[in-house]
Motif scaffolding. Structure first.
Motif, PDB file in Angstrom:
ATOM      1  N   GLY A  26       0.849  -1.184   0.000  1.00  0.00           N
ATOM      2  CA  GLY A  26       0.000   0.000   0.000  1.00  0.00           C
ATOM      3  C   GLY A  26       0.880   1.227   0.000  1.00  0.00           C
ATOM      4  N   SER A  27       0.315   2.338   0.401  1.00  0.00           N
ATOM      5  CA  SER A  27       1.095   3.569   0.446  1.00  0.00           C
ATOM      6  C   SER A  27       0.903   4.259   1.790  1.00  0.00           C
ATOM      7  CB  SER A  27       0.691   4.493  -0.691  1.00  0.00           C
ATOM      8  OG  SER A  27      -0.674   4.844  -0.584  1.00  0.00           O
ATOM      9  N   ALA A  28       1.945   4.933   2.217  1.00  0.00           N
ATOM     10  CA  ALA A  28       1.905   5.755   3.423  1.00  0.00           C
ATOM     11  C   ALA A  28       1.377   4.999   4.634  1.00  0.00           C
ATOM     12  CB  ALA A  28       1.061   7.005   3.178  1.00  0.00           C
ATOM     13  N   PHE A  29       2.020   3.891   4.947  1.00  0.00           N
ATOM     14  CA  PHE A  29       1.602   3.147   6.120  1.00  0.00           C
ATOM     15  C   PHE A  29       2.822   2.672   6.898  1.00  0.00           C
ATOM     16  CE2 PHE A  29       2.634  -1.292   5.222  1.00  0.00           C
ATOM     17  CZ  PHE A  29       2.854  -1.276   3.852  1.00  0.00           C
ATOM     18  N   SER A  30       2.593   2.378   8.156  1.00  0.00           N
ATOM     19  CA  SER A  30       3.612   1.737   8.973  1.00  0.00           C
ATOM     20  C   SER A  30       2.940   0.657   9.809  1.00  0.00           C
ATOM     21  CB  SER A  30       4.318   2.743   9.877  1.00  0.00           C
ATOM     22  OG  SER A  30       3.414   3.334  10.774  1.00  0.00           O
ATOM     23  N   ILE A  31       3.638  -0.446   9.961  1.00  0.00           N
ATOM     24  CA  ILE A  31       3.089  -1.580  10.695  1.00  0.00           C
ATOM     25  C   ILE A  31       3.465  -1.459  12.162  1.00  0.00           C
ATOM     26  CG2 ILE A  31       3.074  -4.074  10.916  1.00  0.00           C
ATOM     27  CD1 ILE A  31       3.794  -4.210   7.937  1.00  0.00           C
ATOM     28  N   VAL A  32       2.468  -1.455  13.002  1.00  0.00           N
ATOM     29  CA  VAL A  32       2.715  -1.371  14.438  1.00  0.00           C
ATOM     30  C   VAL A  32       3.016  -2.754  15.001  1.00  0.00           C
ATOM     31  CG1 VAL A  32       1.758  -0.698  16.661  1.00  0.00           C
ATOM     32  CG2 VAL A  32       1.199   0.625  14.596  1.00  0.00           C
ATOM     33  N   ALA A  33       2.175  -3.707  14.682  1.00  0.00           N
ATOM     34  CA  ALA A  33       2.347  -5.078  15.177  1.00  0.00           C
ATOM     35  C   ALA A  33       1.710  -6.038  14.187  1.00  0.00           C
ATOM     36  CB  ALA A  33       1.707  -5.243  16.554  1.00  0.00           C
ATOM     37  N   MET A  34       2.127  -7.284  14.241  1.00  0.00           N
ATOM     38  CA  MET A  34       1.563  -8.305  13.365  1.00  0.00           C
ATOM     39  C   MET A  34       1.277  -9.560  14.174  1.00  0.00           C
ATOM     40  SD  MET A  34       3.793  -7.832   9.859  1.00  0.00           S
ATOM     41  CE  MET A  34       2.523  -8.506   8.765  1.00  0.00           C
ATOM     42  N   ALA A  35       0.446 -10.403  13.624  1.00  0.00           N
ATOM     43  CA  ALA A  35       0.095 -11.631  14.318  1.00  0.00           C
ATOM     44  C   ALA A  35      -0.312 -12.697  13.317  1.00  0.00           C
ATOM     45  CB  ALA A  35      -1.037 -11.395  15.310  1.00  0.00           C
ATOM     46  N   TRP A  36      -0.190 -13.926  13.742  1.00  0.00           N
ATOM     47  CA  TRP A  36      -0.676 -15.066  12.970  1.00  0.00           C
ATOM     48  C   TRP A  36      -1.799 -15.744  13.756  1.00  0.00           C
ATOM     49  CZ3 TRP A  36       0.674 -16.153   8.075  1.00  0.00           C
ATOM     50  CH2 TRP A  36       1.854 -15.588   7.576  1.00  0.00           C
ATOM     51  N   TYR A  37      -2.868 -16.068  13.035  1.00  0.00           N
ATOM     52  CA  TYR A  37      -4.004 -16.784  13.606  1.00  0.00           C
ATOM     53  C   TYR A  37      -4.260 -18.027  12.759  1.00  0.00           C
ATOM     54  CZ  TYR A  37      -5.318 -12.651  16.360  1.00  0.00           C
ATOM     55  OH  TYR A  37      -5.338 -11.608  17.259  1.00  0.00           O
ATOM     56  N   ARG A  38      -5.053 -18.925  13.301  1.00  0.00           N
ATOM     57  CA  ARG A  38      -5.484 -20.068  12.507  1.00  0.00           C
ATOM     58  C   ARG A  38      -6.909 -20.459  12.900  1.00  0.00           C
ATOM     59  NH1 ARG A  38      -1.447 -24.805  14.871  1.00  0.00           N
ATOM     60  NH2 ARG A  38      -2.318 -24.946  16.989  1.00  0.00           N
ATOM     61  N   GLN A  39      -7.582 -21.039  11.917  1.00  0.00           N
ATOM     62  CA  GLN A  39      -8.956 -21.463  12.133  1.00  0.00           C
ATOM     63  C   GLN A  39      -9.153 -22.838  11.529  1.00  0.00           C
ATOM     64  OE1 GLN A  39     -11.938 -18.722  10.688  1.00  0.00           O
ATOM     65  NE2 GLN A  39     -13.475 -19.557  12.077  1.00  0.00           N
ATOM     66  N   ALA A  40      -9.372 -23.804  12.394  1.00  0.00           N
ATOM     67  CA  ALA A  40      -9.645 -25.160  11.946  1.00  0.00           C
ATOM     68  C   ALA A  40     -11.131 -25.286  11.615  1.00  0.00           C
ATOM     69  CB  ALA A  40      -9.251 -26.155  13.029  1.00  0.00           C
ATOM     70  N   PRO A  41     -11.495 -26.257  10.812  1.00  0.00           N
ATOM     71  CA  PRO A  41     -12.914 -26.428  10.433  1.00  0.00           C
ATOM     72  C   PRO A  41     -13.805 -26.560  11.658  1.00  0.00           C
ATOM     73  CG  PRO A  41     -11.526 -27.801   9.055  1.00  0.00           C
ATOM     74  CD  PRO A  41     -10.633 -27.237  10.127  1.00  0.00           C
ATOM     75  N   GLY A  42     -14.856 -25.769  11.677  1.00  0.00           N
ATOM     76  CA  GLY A  42     -15.811 -25.832  12.770  1.00  0.00           C
ATOM     77  C   GLY A  42     -15.358 -25.209  14.064  1.00  0.00           C
ATOM     78  N   LYS A  43     -14.215 -24.552  14.051  1.00  0.00           N
ATOM     79  CA  LYS A  43     -13.690 -23.950  15.272  1.00  0.00           C
ATOM     80  C   LYS A  43     -13.491 -22.456  15.110  1.00  0.00           C
ATOM     81  CE  LYS A  43     -11.415 -28.118  16.994  1.00  0.00           C
ATOM     82  NZ  LYS A  43     -10.157 -28.670  17.569  1.00  0.00           N
ATOM     83  N   GLN A  44     -13.272 -21.781  16.210  1.00  0.00           N
ATOM     84  CA  GLN A  44     -13.046 -20.348  16.152  1.00  0.00           C
ATOM     85  C   GLN A  44     -11.622 -20.052  15.702  1.00  0.00           C
ATOM     86  OE1 GLN A  44     -13.714 -19.154  20.246  1.00  0.00           O
ATOM     87  NE2 GLN A  44     -11.601 -19.510  20.819  1.00  0.00           N
ATOM     88  N   ARG A  45     -11.417 -18.817  15.304  1.00  0.00           N
ATOM     89  CA  ARG A  45     -10.086 -18.380  14.910  1.00  0.00           C
ATOM     90  C   ARG A  45      -9.262 -18.093  16.165  1.00  0.00           C
ATOM     91  NH1 ARG A  45      -9.712 -13.898  10.257  1.00  0.00           N
ATOM     92  NH2 ARG A  45     -11.153 -15.457   9.403  1.00  0.00           N
ATOM     93  N   ASP A  46      -8.103 -18.706  16.251  1.00  0.00           N
ATOM     94  CA  ASP A  46      -7.265 -18.594  17.430  1.00  0.00           C
ATOM     95  C   ASP A  46      -5.911 -17.976  17.110  1.00  0.00           C
ATOM     96  OD1 ASP A  46      -8.429 -21.799  18.609  1.00  0.00           O
ATOM     97  OD2 ASP A  46      -9.104 -19.797  19.200  1.00  0.00           O
ATOM     98  N   LEU A  47      -5.379 -17.271  18.059  1.00  0.00           N
ATOM     99  CA  LEU A  47      -4.053 -16.682  17.933  1.00  0.00           C
ATOM    100  C   LEU A  47      -2.992 -17.774  17.957  1.00  0.00           C
ATOM    101  CD1 LEU A  47      -2.293 -14.066  17.934  1.00  0.00           C
ATOM    102  CD2 LEU A  47      -2.241 -14.295  20.419  1.00  0.00           C
ATOM    103  N   VAL A  48      -2.019 -17.662  17.072  1.00  0.00           N
ATOM    104  CA  VAL A  48      -0.887 -18.586  17.049  1.00  0.00           C
ATOM    105  C   VAL A  48       0.370 -17.892  17.572  1.00  0.00           C
ATOM    106  CG1 VAL A  48       0.613 -19.984  15.578  1.00  0.00           C
ATOM    107  CG2 VAL A  48      -1.853 -19.879  15.120  1.00  0.00           C
ATOM    108  N   ALA A  49       0.635 -16.717  17.037  1.00  0.00           N
ATOM    109  CA  ALA A  49       1.831 -15.971  17.440  1.00  0.00           C
ATOM    110  C   ALA A  49       1.573 -14.489  17.246  1.00  0.00           C
ATOM    111  CB  ALA A  49       3.044 -16.409  16.630  1.00  0.00           C
ATOM    112  N   ARG A  50       2.122 -13.699  18.145  1.00  0.00           N
ATOM    113  CA  ARG A  50       1.982 -12.246  18.054  1.00  0.00           C
ATOM    114  C   ARG A  50       3.359 -11.618  18.051  1.00  0.00           C
ATOM    115  NH1 ARG A  50      -1.082 -11.276  22.246  1.00  0.00           N
ATOM    116  NH2 ARG A  50      -3.027 -10.969  21.114  1.00  0.00           N
ATOM    117  N   LEU A  51       3.613 -10.793  17.047  1.00  0.00           N
ATOM    118  CA  LEU A  51       4.862 -10.044  16.955  1.00  0.00           C
ATOM    119  C   LEU A  51       4.566  -8.625  17.413  1.00  0.00           C
ATOM    120  CD1 LEU A  51       4.509 -11.980  14.197  1.00  0.00           C
ATOM    121  CD2 LEU A  51       6.910 -11.318  13.989  1.00  0.00           C
ATOM    122  N   ASN A  52       5.020  -8.308  18.610  1.00  0.00           N
ATOM    123  CA  ASN A  52       4.651  -7.057  19.243  1.00  0.00           C
ATOM    124  C   ASN A  52       5.493  -5.894  18.756  1.00  0.00           C
ATOM    125  OD1 ASN A  52       2.670  -8.294  21.093  1.00  0.00           O
ATOM    126  ND2 ASN A  52       4.472  -9.304  21.951  1.00  0.00           N
TER     127      ASN A  52
END
Length: 119
Positions: A26-52
């Motif tokens: 994109g343009s004119a942006f900065s990333i504050v933090a990132m994270a990875w999530y996963r969602q298995a079939p029939g389940k909620q989306r869960d946090l896997v890892a957070r890069l603070n």
């Protein structure tokens, strides 16, 4: 407008490895933090890892010692190296980023990438 694009998913045998990537564009942006999530079939989306924003990384207990998250600030890209994969790691993996633009600060999500681990 900022976009997150993930890649690297696929089918792998148990015990194998995959590396996911998440590139922000994109343009004119900065990333504050990132994270990875996963969602298995029939389940909620869960946090896997957070890069603070302070550089620390947090992992969910079930992936500690097997997954490694990292970030290349120059490329606006996050990675998730997944080793010793197990069938229970099968899910759609999403990256998320908290992004600052001139007008706002909000969360963005990637489209997801399927990871399937065969037993």
């Amino acid at each position: 407008q900022v976009q997150l694009v993930e890649s690297g998913g696929g089918l792998v045998q148990a015990g194998g490895s995959l590396r996911l990537s998440c590139a922000a564009s994109g343009s004119a942006f900065s990333i504050v933090a990132m994270a990875w999530y996963r969602q298995a079939p029939g389940k909620q989306r869960d946090l896997v890892a957070r890069l603070n924003s302070d550089g620390s990384i947090n992992y969910v207990e079930s992936v500690k010692g097997r997954f490694t998250a990292s970030r290349d600030n120059a490329k606006n890209t996050a990675y998730l190296q997944m080793n010793s994969l197990k069938p229970e790691d099968t899910a759609v993996y999403y990256c998320a980023a908290n992004i600052q633009t001139p007008n706002s600060r909000k969360d963005y999500w990637g489209q997801g990438t399927q990871v399937t681990v065969a037993s």
